[in-house]
Design a protein around this motif. Structure first.
Motif, PDB file in Angstrom:
ATOM      1  N   TYR A   1       0.835  -1.206   0.000  1.00 50.34           N
ATOM      2  CA  TYR A   1       0.000   0.000   0.000  1.00 50.34           C
ATOM      3  C   TYR A   1       0.870   1.256   0.000  1.00 50.34           C
ATOM      4  O   TYR A   1       0.611   2.217  -0.742  1.00 50.34           O
ATOM      5  CB  TYR A   1      -0.909  -0.026   1.222  1.00 50.34           C
ATOM      6  N   ALA A   2       1.922   1.249   0.813  1.00 52.47           N
ATOM      7  CA  ALA A   2       2.814   2.406   0.860  1.00 52.47           C
ATOM      8  C   ALA A   2       3.526   2.603  -0.470  1.00 52.47           C
ATOM      9  O   ALA A   2       3.665   3.731  -0.961  1.00 52.47           O
ATOM     10  CB  ALA A   2       3.826   2.222   1.989  1.00 52.47           C
ATOM     11  N   ASP A   3       3.993   1.510  -1.063  1.00 54.11           N
ATOM     12  CA  ASP A   3       4.682   1.581  -2.340  1.00 54.11           C
ATOM     13  C   ASP A   3       3.771   2.160  -3.424  1.00 54.11           C
ATOM     14  O   ASP A   3       4.182   3.037  -4.198  1.00 54.11           O
ATOM     15  CB  ASP A   3       5.159   0.185  -2.748  1.00 54.11           C
ATOM     16  N   ALA A   4       2.517   1.686  -3.458  1.00 54.03           N
ATOM     17  CA  ALA A   4       1.573   2.193  -4.471  1.00 54.03           C
ATOM     18  C   ALA A   4       1.324   3.691  -4.277  1.00 54.03           C
ATOM     19  O   ALA A   4       1.236   4.448  -5.252  1.00 54.03           O
ATOM     20  CB  ALA A   4       0.256   1.418  -4.388  1.00 54.03           C
ATOM     21  N   GLY A   5       1.238   4.118  -3.018  1.00 52.70           N
ATOM     22  CA  GLY A   5       1.010   5.537  -2.762  1.00 52.70           C
ATOM     23  C   GLY A   5       2.171   6.402  -3.204  1.00 52.70           C
ATOM     24  O   GLY A   5       1.982   7.447  -3.856  1.00 52.70           O
ATOM     25  N   VAL A   6       3.391   5.985  -2.887  1.00 51.18           N
ATOM     26  CA  VAL A   6       4.565   6.765  -3.285  1.00 51.18           C
ATOM     27  C   VAL A   6       4.687   6.807  -4.801  1.00 51.18           C
ATOM     28  O   VAL A   6       5.002   7.858  -5.396  1.00 51.18           O
ATOM     29  CB  VAL A   6       5.836   6.180  -2.635  1.00 51.18           C
ATOM     30  N   ARG A   7       4.430   5.676  -5.464  1.00 51.12           N
ATOM     31  CA  ARG A   7       4.486   5.656  -6.930  1.00 51.12           C
ATOM     32  C   ARG A   7       3.470   6.612  -7.547  1.00 51.12           C
ATOM     33  O   ARG A   7       3.693   7.150  -8.632  1.00 51.12           O
ATOM     34  CB  ARG A   7       4.228   4.231  -7.449  1.00 51.12           C
ATOM     35  N   ALA A   8       2.341   6.805  -6.863  1.00 51.87           N
ATOM     36  CA  ALA A   8       1.294   7.691  -7.366  1.00 51.87           C
ATOM     37  C   ALA A   8       1.535   9.150  -6.994  1.00 51.87           C
ATOM     38  O   ALA A   8       0.675  10.006  -7.245  1.00 51.87           O
ATOM     39  CB  ALA A   8      -0.061   7.233  -6.831  1.00 51.87           C
ATOM     40  N   GLY A   9       2.684   9.448  -6.383  1.00 48.94           N
ATOM     41  CA  GLY A   9       2.994  10.822  -6.010  1.00 48.94           C
ATOM     42  C   GLY A   9       2.444  11.219  -4.660  1.00 48.94           C
ATOM     43  O   GLY A   9       2.459  12.405  -4.304  1.00 48.94           O
ATOM     44  N   GLU A  10       1.953  10.258  -3.885  1.00 48.63           N
ATOM     45  CA  GLU A  10       1.402  10.547  -2.564  1.00 48.63           C
ATOM     46  C   GLU A  10       2.468  10.314  -1.498  1.00 48.63           C
ATOM     47  O   GLU A  10       3.578   9.866  -1.778  1.00 48.63           O
ATOM     48  CB  GLU A  10       0.178   9.659  -2.318  1.00 48.63           C
ATOM     49  N   TRP A  11       2.126  10.615  -0.254  1.00 46.64           N
ATOM     50  CA  TRP A  11       3.036  10.425   0.865  1.00 46.64           C
ATOM     51  C   TRP A  11       2.227   9.839   2.033  1.00 46.64           C
ATOM     52  O   TRP A  11       1.985  10.473   3.040  1.00 46.64           O
ATOM     53  CB  TRP A  11       3.668  11.758   1.243  1.00 46.64           C
TER      54      TRP A  11
END
Length: 323
Positions: free
Chosen positions: A127-137
């Motif tokens: 979940y964290a990886d997907a968020g960072v890849r999407a430009g989120e934090w």
């Protein structure tokens, strides 16, 4: 054996048709036919391919009565792996077809994945990886595993390796297996418990049993409700051991911290209610897919196939009573 014909279906073998393993097989038999669909075959698809075939190096295909009824020359189904729940052993035996498997070849790879998935869920890594890849934090509130209890359901070769590694990360393993003597648990230094007690005590539950009518939905809604708060369930064995719909309800109700699934009730898991949930780690039935395990499974399954085609007895031949 030069006049014989062999069908090879595992996708990881067929991806490299000119690889060393298949070259070695072609040196022994006249014809090698590769899986044309690049996925496990249905009974109907096998029924089109099996006539005239003497042996199969088999993936996760459906070797049922319909497919085997037209296997007019088939002598051996050499499973590339350990599970035989998709092979009708009674139908094979009735036709004099030997079934073999590769015990231990992928045990270490599956055990390492199970431990990896425990961390992946506990820390929300996917979940964290997907968020960072999407430009989120994203802010992830994970949980530590050290000091907890790790429940191993099924204490065969994989289960014992998982228990060893659980102890190595600071957890206390407990295990359930109705078919082993007490000495097997004592030798490993692991407490033997029944499955209900395992569920009541375990912060992580990892499944390592075959799929049978008795083990279907072994972890069902009743047992999910026995788990301690914030428990994690991991299935790297066979789809159907975990009641996926019940697991989803437990996740949504907040009584289950997370789930990791490598084996699904339907595959590919387009109908799985768990895929896509933020507290579920999903992998594509890849527990045994390491370079090392693939090499071991390849060498062992082809050796078993050739042994039987030579008219000899394979040490890895199985029967209904041996699983």
């Amino acid at each position: 054996m030069r006049e014989m014909k062999v069908l090879v279906t595992p996708t990881s073998l067929c991806q490299n048709p000119d690889g060393e393993a298949l070259r070695a097989l072609r040196a022994e038999v006249a014809e090698v036919v590769l899986n044309p669909f690049h996925r496990p075959l249905t009974q109907a698809e096998l029924a089109e391919l099996l006539p005239g075939v003497d042996g199969v190096v088999a993936g996760l295909d459906e070797y049922g009565e319909t497919a085997l009824a037209v296997a007019d020359r088939l002598k051996v189904i050499a499973r590339y792996g350990v599970g035989v729940d998709r092979v009708d052993l009674d139908a094979a035996a009735a036709r004099g077809i030997t079934v073999t498997r590769t015990p231990g070849a992928n045990s270490l790879s599956v055990a390492e994945l199970a431990i990896g998935l425990a961390f992946a869920v506990a820390r929300g890594i996917a979940y964290a990886d997907a968020g960072v890849r999407a430009g989120e934090w994203p802010r992830i509130n994970g949980r530590e595993l050290t000091g907890g209890v790790f429940g191993v359901v099924g204490f065969g070769a994989i289960g014992r390796l998982v228990a060893e590694r659980a102890r190595g990360i600071g957890m206390t393993p407990v295990a359930y297996d109705p078919f082993l003597p007490d000495e097997a648990f004592a030798a490993a230094g692991v407490e033997r418990v029944d499955v209900d007690e395992l569920c009541r005590r375990s912060d992580v539950v990892s499944l390592h049993v075959p799929m049978t009518p008795e083990t279907r939905h072994l972890i069902d809604e009743r047992r999910l409700r026995m788990l301690p708060p914030d428990a994690i369930v991991i299935n790297t064995a066979r789809g159907g051991l975990l009641d996926e719909a019940a697991a989803l309800r437990a996740l949504d109700e907040g009584t289950l911290f997370g789930v990791a699934v490598d084996a699904y009730e339907t595959e590919p898991p387009s109908a799985s209610p768990l895929v896509g949930h933020p507290r579920v780690a999903s992998t594509p039935h890849s527990g045994g897919h390491t370079r090392e395990a693939v090499q071991r499974m390849t060498e062992q399954s082809i050796a078993d196939l050739l042994t039987v085609l030579r008219g000899e007895i394979s040490p890895n031949a199985i029967s209904r009573t041996s699983i």
